[in-house]
Every structure is written in C-alpha cells, then in structure tokens.
Design a protein around this motif. Structure first.
Motif, PDB file in Angstrom:
ATOM      1  N   VAL A 286      42.075  11.616  36.031  1.00 16.40           N
ATOM      2  CA  VAL A 286      42.895  12.491  36.863  1.00 16.40           C
ATOM      3  C   VAL A 286      44.295  11.941  37.117  1.00 16.40           C
ATOM      4  O   VAL A 286      45.161  12.674  37.592  1.00 16.40           O
ATOM      5  N   LEU A 287      44.546  10.667  36.818  1.00 16.67           N
ATOM      6  CA  LEU A 287      45.867  10.097  37.053  1.00 16.67           C
ATOM      7  C   LEU A 287      46.726  10.014  35.798  1.00 16.67           C
ATOM      8  O   LEU A 287      47.963  10.045  35.889  1.00 16.67           O
ATOM      9  N   HIS A 288      46.106   9.914  34.626  1.00 15.37           N
ATOM     10  CA  HIS A 288      46.863   9.793  33.377  1.00 15.37           C
ATOM     11  C   HIS A 288      47.300  11.184  32.936  1.00 15.37           C
ATOM     12  O   HIS A 288      46.475  12.063  32.682  1.00 15.37           O
ATOM     13  N   ILE A 289      48.619  11.404  32.838  1.00 15.40           N
ATOM     14  CA  ILE A 289      49.155  12.738  32.581  1.00 15.40           C
ATOM     15  C   ILE A 289      50.171  12.700  31.445  1.00 15.40           C
ATOM     16  O   ILE A 289      50.768  11.664  31.156  1.00 15.40           O
ATOM     17  N   PRO A 290      50.403  13.839  30.801  1.00 15.31           N
ATOM     18  CA  PRO A 290      51.431  13.898  29.754  1.00 15.31           C
ATOM     19  C   PRO A 290      52.832  13.963  30.364  1.00 15.31           C
ATOM     20  O   PRO A 290      53.029  14.551  31.428  1.00 15.31           O
ATOM     21  N   LEU A 291      53.798  13.377  29.677  1.00 12.54           N
ATOM     22  CA  LEU A 291      55.216  13.464  30.045  1.00 12.54           C
ATOM     23  C   LEU A 291      56.051  13.422  28.772  1.00 12.54           C
ATOM     24  O   LEU A 291      55.916  12.496  27.967  1.00 12.54           O
ATOM     25  N   VAL A 292      56.911  14.424  28.612  1.00  9.34           N
ATOM     26  CA  VAL A 292      57.833  14.504  27.478  1.00  9.34           C
ATOM     27  C   VAL A 292      59.220  14.827  28.019  1.00  9.34           C
ATOM     28  O   VAL A 292      59.367  15.700  28.885  1.00  9.34           O
ATOM     29  N   LEU A 293      60.229  14.139  27.516  1.00 14.90           N
ATOM     30  CA  LEU A 293      61.629  14.452  27.790  1.00 14.90           C
ATOM     31  C   LEU A 293      62.312  14.810  26.487  1.00 14.90           C
ATOM     32  O   LEU A 293      62.040  14.191  25.447  1.00 14.90           O
ATOM     33  N   ALA A 294      63.217  15.788  26.522  1.00 17.86           N
ATOM     34  CA  ALA A 294      63.985  16.158  25.331  1.00 17.86           C
ATOM     35  C   ALA A 294      65.343  16.679  25.771  1.00 17.86           C
ATOM     36  O   ALA A 294      65.497  17.181  26.889  1.00 17.86           O
ATOM     37  N   GLY A 295      66.320  16.553  24.871  1.00 17.76           N
ATOM     38  CA  GLY A 295      67.644  17.090  25.153  1.00 17.76           C
ATOM     39  C   GLY A 295      68.733  16.057  24.968  1.00 17.76           C
ATOM     40  O   GLY A 295      68.467  14.898  24.601  1.00 17.76           O
ATOM     41  N   PRO A 296      69.981  16.437  25.210  1.00 21.18           N
ATOM     42  CA  PRO A 296      71.099  15.511  25.064  1.00 21.18           C
ATOM     43  C   PRO A 296      70.898  14.252  25.898  1.00 21.18           C
ATOM     44  O   PRO A 296      70.559  14.316  27.077  1.00 21.18           O
ATOM     45  N   GLY A 297      71.065  13.112  25.254  1.00 25.01           N
ATOM     46  CA  GLY A 297      70.892  11.837  25.928  1.00 25.01           C
ATOM     47  C   GLY A 297      69.508  11.251  25.821  1.00 25.01           C
ATOM     48  O   GLY A 297      69.273  10.140  26.280  1.00 25.01           O
ATOM     49  N   VAL A 298      68.565  11.987  25.188  1.00 23.26           N
ATOM     50  CA  VAL A 298      67.192  11.517  25.058  1.00 23.26           C
ATOM     51  C   VAL A 298      66.932  11.139  23.600  1.00 23.26           C
ATOM     52  O   VAL A 298      67.286  11.889  22.694  1.00 23.26           O
TER      53      VAL A 298
END
Length: 774
Positions: A599-611
């Motif tokens: 329940v604590l491990h979650i997905p995270l994705v960042l995208a866009g200028p500067g990433v």
C-alpha cells in the motif's frame, strides 16, 4: 545520478509578467502583466445583511406541552450555564439503548416556512449521531432537510461550559409553501447522550449566501462544478480599476447558486468599461438544463494599454427587492500561444507493480502511462506517506507529512490556513483547475479546493468514473487558452468496488477461464469476514485481481487522450498514485490497510521540459516532493514552498509514514522497514515489526527478534519524528455532513470507534516499550 537537461518551462518574457495575480500595476510599471485577475469591490447601496435573525425559539422544558418525545431514555436536567447565560433553565437529555436506533422529537403548532430557512440545534452531544428535520401538513411531509451529523462536544464543553450548534438547511422550495402544522426532528445513531435545551428557527439572508466582494472569492458550486466567485446583487454593483494589457480580452462567468436570488422577471447582467456597457446577458428565470455557468469573453480593446474601470451590475424590471448571481473567474487575458501547462494526474489505489513499465510488474496493459514513461523519468522506488486518499492528497498538495497536516482520515479536511500547491501557482498568476472523481476529495470534503479557480467532483453519488472526470477537463481546456495552466486530474477507477468495462474484464479473465466460484475449485480458506461481500464464495482469487488490473487498463485508455493533447505533451506532466492496494498480503484482501509495501509503494513518472527522457532511477523518494519539483520545472524556483526537487541528487533520507487514523507509523531506510503500532487493534499497543524489504518485499519474515539493535535504532528515530511538534499554525477540521459520510460508507470507509490520541506518540511503561528503551 540523473542527467539534467535545460530546466525552464516558462519563457523569460512570461516570468517578467508574473505579477498576473495582482489587481493592477502602478502607472510606471515597465512590464504590465499579460493576465490580470480582477478583485471586484462593492459599490453603492446599503450594507449587505449578513446576520441571521431568530424567527422563533422553543425551549423544550417551558414548551413541553407542544412537544412529543419518543426515545428509550429521556430526562429533564438543569442546564449548568443557566445562571450565567440567561437561557433556558433545563435541557432534555436523550439516550438510545442501541446504536442506530431512531429517536423522534415532534412539535405541533403552526409554523411559516417563509419566516425561516435554517433550524439551529444548540446541544451537548457524545457519540456518533445524525439529525434531520421534516415539516408536515395534515400528516404529510412537505419538506425535509438533508441529514446532518451532530457535532460532538469535547470534554470541556461537556463539563458545562457551553454547547455546539448543529445547523439544518431547509430546501429553497419551501419558501413558496403555505404554513405547516408540525415539525419533526429525527435523531439516529446516538448511543451515549444528546442534551438539547431549545430549538431555534433562523432566517439567514439570501444575500449572505454569496461570497462578499473585495476578496479573491470562494468556490461556488453551480450545477456540476464550482468556480471561484463573488456575489453581485441588485443595487450593489461591482467594479475595479485596472491597467488593461494590450491585446487582452475579459473572461468571466455568471452562475446562480441561490434559488432565492433568482429573477422573477426580465433581468440582465451588464459589464461596463469606464461606465459604458460592453456586454449584456440575460439571467434565466429557471435553473438551466445543465445547471451550469454562463461564460463570456468580452472585448475591452478600447482600453488596451491604459487604466480603466471595469464593472458589473444587475438590471431588472419589475423584480423583487433583491436579486443576485455569482461572478466567477474575472480575468484579463492577453493570449499567449506558448502558455505553459503543468498537469498533475493522481491515480487512486494504484500499486507500483501494476504499470506496464514496472520492472517487477504483473501482466497489465498501460500504454498511455508507458508512453509517458518513455518520454520522461520513472521513479522505481517512490512511497506514499499514508495509506488513505484524503490524507495522501493533503500531504501531496502541501508537501507536508500527515504528522504536520493533521489530516489522518477521509473524515478530516485540510485547514484553509494550510498553503497548497494550487495557491502557489495561483499566486504566480496561473489558471488553476481540478477535476476529482470522489465526493470526499471535493472542495467541501477535503479542503483541497483552496487555490483552484475551478473544481468539479461527484454530486449525489460517492464516486464517478474517469470518463466523466476527463470529460470535464476536455470541456474546460479551451477556457484556459493562452493562459499558463496548472491542472489536477484525479481518477478513482482502480478503487473498490471493481467494476471494469466488459472488454477489459475479458482481457484479463477470458470466458475460457470459467466460473471463479466453481465449487470444484480448491477452497482458498479465506475468512469471509476478510472479503468484500461480492467476493464471498469466490474460489479463484485471481478473478478479483484480474478485475483490479482491468480497471487500471481501462483508466489508462481514458487518460491517453488527455496525455496526447498538444498542450499537455508540450508541458510538464506528473503521474503519481496516492497509495497502493493489498491483494491478499497480510490477509488484507482488496483494501489498503496497514503500512506494508503493497500500500505504500506507488508509481511516479515525470515528463516534460527539464526532465530526462527515457530514464529511470531507483533512488528512494516520497511523493510529498512532487509539488516542489513541479514548481521548479514551471520556472517558479523562487516561489517559497516546502519539499525538495526530485531531480536534485541528494543522499537518501528515512521515509516516514502514518497509517490512516494514526493507528501505526513506519520508517523505511537502507532497505529496512520498521512498523510501530500506536493503538491496540490486530497488533498489541507499541508492538514493533522489522523487515528487510530488499530480500522480503512482501514483509513476511519479521526480523525484530533477530536484529534487536537495528530495530532499537530505527524505532528511536521513528519515535523522535512522531514526537516533533508540527511546524504549522493550523489544526485538524472534522467533516460533519451526513450525505458525505454516507458516500464514504458506500466506498467501504467506516470511521472506527477506537480512540486515537491527538498526539501520535504517547509513551508508556509497557513491556514492549521497555524492551527498546532500557
């Protein structure tokens, strides 16, 4: 280490115009803002009446002959404060013998609904109960209020220092009804006591139901969405003086949230520029079919590049004394074709391993999320700070832990004093919009509406599907053309109950797999009490798991259109979950209970200028740093806000979490995970668990006896963190709306009766504590 490309999303020219939230610039301003929010001031007319008046007051003891009471226990007692406050001398104490039992108070006698629109019940109360009022004529109910949770009194008030008032709101249509001959108060759920001295029939002026001018406004709900607005009344025009940017147009919307202020004759809302009418729109007499806002784009080219007075007024013919409407989101916009976008997508109840791009994932299709990951950065080791929706989103939007926000459950709301990510963007001049998929995450339930110009959430139901939420966003996006935009979209499809579309169900449970309840299949040996009712009798537990995967895939397919919009693709996007879901680990079936990786491990994705593009990192992070990162990626590095930039390399720090309601706390560091139980429930008070999640990600082998020194060290760090005084000046606010609480119950949330201290860590001299403190 993460390789960092150029980091600026907002062009320098736009940053020079970052005074966007100001009403006006001085005459000598070298860079007048390209977009200006208008703060409208009131002008003319008498002061708006805001104070409620008491139409009638009934003291139950003095008026006893008019009241009938049906309750297992009733008793008149002297009020402790009667000698000092001049109020009734006695109060009626009621008790129910069983939880859920209904008690009835009925008063006979003529009452005129035209004289009051609220019923106030000042009372002392201990327990969990709700009250509603019925108005009757000739034995037939002609009006009924929504049930409201009775506000519990604390120990100080129960000791005799006062009472708290529960307010019931009458339906607006009742003002057209003839007098009634009976009032009934239905009280349910009381299982300790309710002390009631008098009943007040109160008239709140309709004018007071609209936000006052001279402020940035409040979220006002009209139809299916709320917009930040102030009230406009007949005889009380609104205006402001402002420098109009070259190329700007005026954008504004009108809505009618208060039925009592709706016109009964021809009525116009006019917009004026330096006293001349530049736009006029009729106010409808009846609610509109869509119940929505009337949006206008108004030509103000006559004032480009100079100061001007912009005003609004209501013009009515033959109308009653006071009419009104809400004036929402007034802003001067000089459209910028390259206006930046920041999109935050929160996907509810989403495990990290249920993504197509996950390293150790399951068989699940998420092509939209996979495409986002391919053009961005994946965080393989992101954790949530809590296992419940509202607390997790409050932490995400404030960059503060649950220990600091004070929001530990879906029954709490974030204080208006808490600075939020939306407020940071709004103060920097960005348009801010939010569409969420559950009632309890809406502005009134969560407190997270602050800072948003516009927000929508389910009405009359506890949840809505992602297709409805995204439809709101699709409808809104043209309104933000040419403006920098921060957009939050929350989807809830993966949360129980799992009800995927048939095409996705068949993808993960094709017909040839047969009936999961086939009695010839082995009995899984699961206690039925541990399962949701619809899973009773299921023998193949892969079937509910397949439904969960189907929900995630269906949700992903709906997000694809939003993520592929040109404006979104060119902007910054963060996709993150609020918490995961247990699919059987620790005997938790299709729920999010406890503080284990499920329940604590979650997905995270960042995208866009500067990433960075197409990269991933296994650096341990917590989602509370997403807000600071989005501000930095938006070019707002100088905006004060807590948290750390996720793209900055720094040593891993301990990650703390708190279970919903404060039942347990955990710390994770160096591959070790320790859980400390803070109340007596399934585990003993102050019991400790220790796991090596590098070798044992399911937390099946407790190492607390094998590694006592490591457990002692981690427990001490966790206790130190729990004992820290929160760095804030706001407190927890409780939710007391019965319809809201019913919606939570439909989603499986039931507020526990276990008492949890306001102080998370209360040391004692138990053997479990002495083991580590000696």
């Amino acid at each position: 280490m993460i390789a960092r490309p150029a980091r600026r999303l907002v062009r320098p020219a736009l940053l020079a115009a970052a005074a966007l939230a100001l009403v006006a610039c001085g005459d000598g301003a070298r860079h007048p803002p390209a977009h200006v929010r208008l703060v409208l001031e009131g002008a003319g007319g008498e002061p708006v009446p805001t104070a409620p008046t008491v139409a009638e007051s009934f003291a139950l003891a003095e008026d006893a002959l008019a009241w009938e009471v049906e309750a297992p226990f009733q008793r008149l007692v002297r009020r402790p404060e009667a000698e000092t406050d001049g109020g009734p001398t006695h109060e009626l104490v009621l008790k129910a013998t069983e939880k859920g039992e209904t008690m009835l108070l009925r008063r006979t006698g003529t009452l005129d609904p035209a004289l009051f629109n609220r019923i106030h019940l000042p009372c002392r109360f201990d327990g969990q109960g709700y009250v509603r009022a019925d108005l009757l004529r000739d034995g037939r109910v002609v009006g009924r209020t929504e049930p409201v949770r009775i506000v519990p009194t604390d120990d100080r008030i129960s000791a005799g220092l006062g009472a708290l008032t529960t307010e019931l709101v009458l339906p607006p249509a009742l003002r057209f009804e003839a007098p009634v001959d009976a009032l009934e108060l239905h009280v349910t759920g009381v299982y300790r006591f309710l002390s009631l001295a008098h009943v007040l029939l109160v008239k709140v002026p309709p004018e007071a139901m609209l936000p006052p001018p001279g402020t940035p406004g409040e979220l006002v709900r009209v139809g299916l969405e709320a917009r930040r607005a102030v009230g406009l009344l007949t005889g009380r025009p609104l205006s402001t003086e402002v420098r109009v940017p070259p190329g700007a147009e005026l954008r504004v919307a009108y809505g009618q949230p208060v039925a009592e202020l709706r016109p009964d004759g021809p009525t116009l809302v006019e917009c004026l520029l330096d006293g001349a009418v530049v736009d006029s729109v009729p106010l409808p007499h009846e609610p509109q079919p869509d119940g929505g806002w009337m949006a206008r784009r108004i030509d103000v080219s006559a004032a480009w590049g100079r100061r001007a007075t912009i005003g609004f007024r209501i013009v009515a013919e033959g109308a009653r004394a006071t009419l009104g409407c809400a004036v929402a989101e007034p802003v001067l916009v000089a459209p910028d074709p390259e206006a930046p976008t920041v999109l935050l997508v929160t996907t509810d109840t989403h495990r990290a391993d249920h993504m197509g791009f996950a390293r150790d994932g399951v068989d699940v299709e998420t092509p939209a999320a996979d495409a986002l990951a391919a053009r961005g950065l994946v965080f393989d080791d992101c954790w949530a700070p809590v296992n419940v929706t509202n607390p997790s989103h409050a932490a995400l939007m404030t960059a503060r832990s649950v220990r600091v926000t004070g929001v530990r459950s879906n029954y709490s709301r974030l204080s208006d004093a808490a600075p939020t990510l939306a407020e940071a963007f709004a103060d920097a001049g960005w348009a801010t919009m939010a569409a969420v998929s559950t009632r309890h995450l809406g502005a009134d339930g969560s407190g997270l509406g602050q800072g948003f110009d516009r927000m929508s959430w389910p009405r009359g139901q506890p949840r809505r599907r992602a297709v409805e939420t995204i439809a709101d966003v699709d409808r809104w996006l043209p309104d933000a053309d040419g403006r920098p935009l921060f957009l939050w979209v929350h989807v809830f499809d993966a949360h129980w109950p799992y009800e995927p579309e048939p095409e996705w169900t068949e993808r993960y449970w094709p017909p040839e797999r047969g009936d999961p309840r086939d009695p010839s299949l082995p009995d899984p040996g699961i206690d039925p009490a541990a399962l949701k009712p619809e899973f009773h009798g299921v023998r193949d537990m892969d079937w509910p798991r397949s439904l969960y995967r189907a929900e995630i895939s269906g949700q992903d397919a709906l997000l694809r259109g939003l993520l592929e919009r040109p404006r979104v693709r060119s902007g910054v996007v963060a996709l993150v979950a609020d918490h995961g879901e247990s699919l059987g680990g620790h005997d938790v079936w299709f729920d999010h209970v406890g503080l284990y990786p499920d329940v604590l491990h979650i997905p995270l994705v960042l995208a866009g200028p500067g990433v960075p593009v197409g990269e991933r990192t296994d650096r341990p992070v917590v989602h509370t740093d997403v807000a600071r990162t989005l501000l930095d990626l938006a070019g707002l590095e100088d905006v004060p806000f807590p948290g750390a930039d996720l793209l900055d390399a720094r040593p891993a720090e301990p990650r703390f979490a708190i279970e919903g309601y404060g039942f347990a706390a955990s710390v994770t560091h160096g591959g070790m995970h320790l859980v400390l139980h803070l109340v007596e429930r399934e585990r003993a008070l102050h019991e400790v668990e220790l796991y090596d999640i590098r070798k044992d990600p399911g937390c099946l082998h407790d190492l607390v006896d094998e590694r006592p020194e490591e457990a002692r060290r981690m427990r001490a760090r966790l206790v130190e963190w729990l004992s820290e005084v929160p760095d804030r000046d706001w407190g927890e606010e409780r939710q007391d709306d019965q319809a809201f609480l019913d919606a939570l119950a439909q989603l499986g949330y039931v507020e526990p009766e276990a008492e949890v201290s306001a102080d998370l860590w209360v040391p004692d001299d138990c053997a479990r504590c002495r083991r580590f403190d000696d």
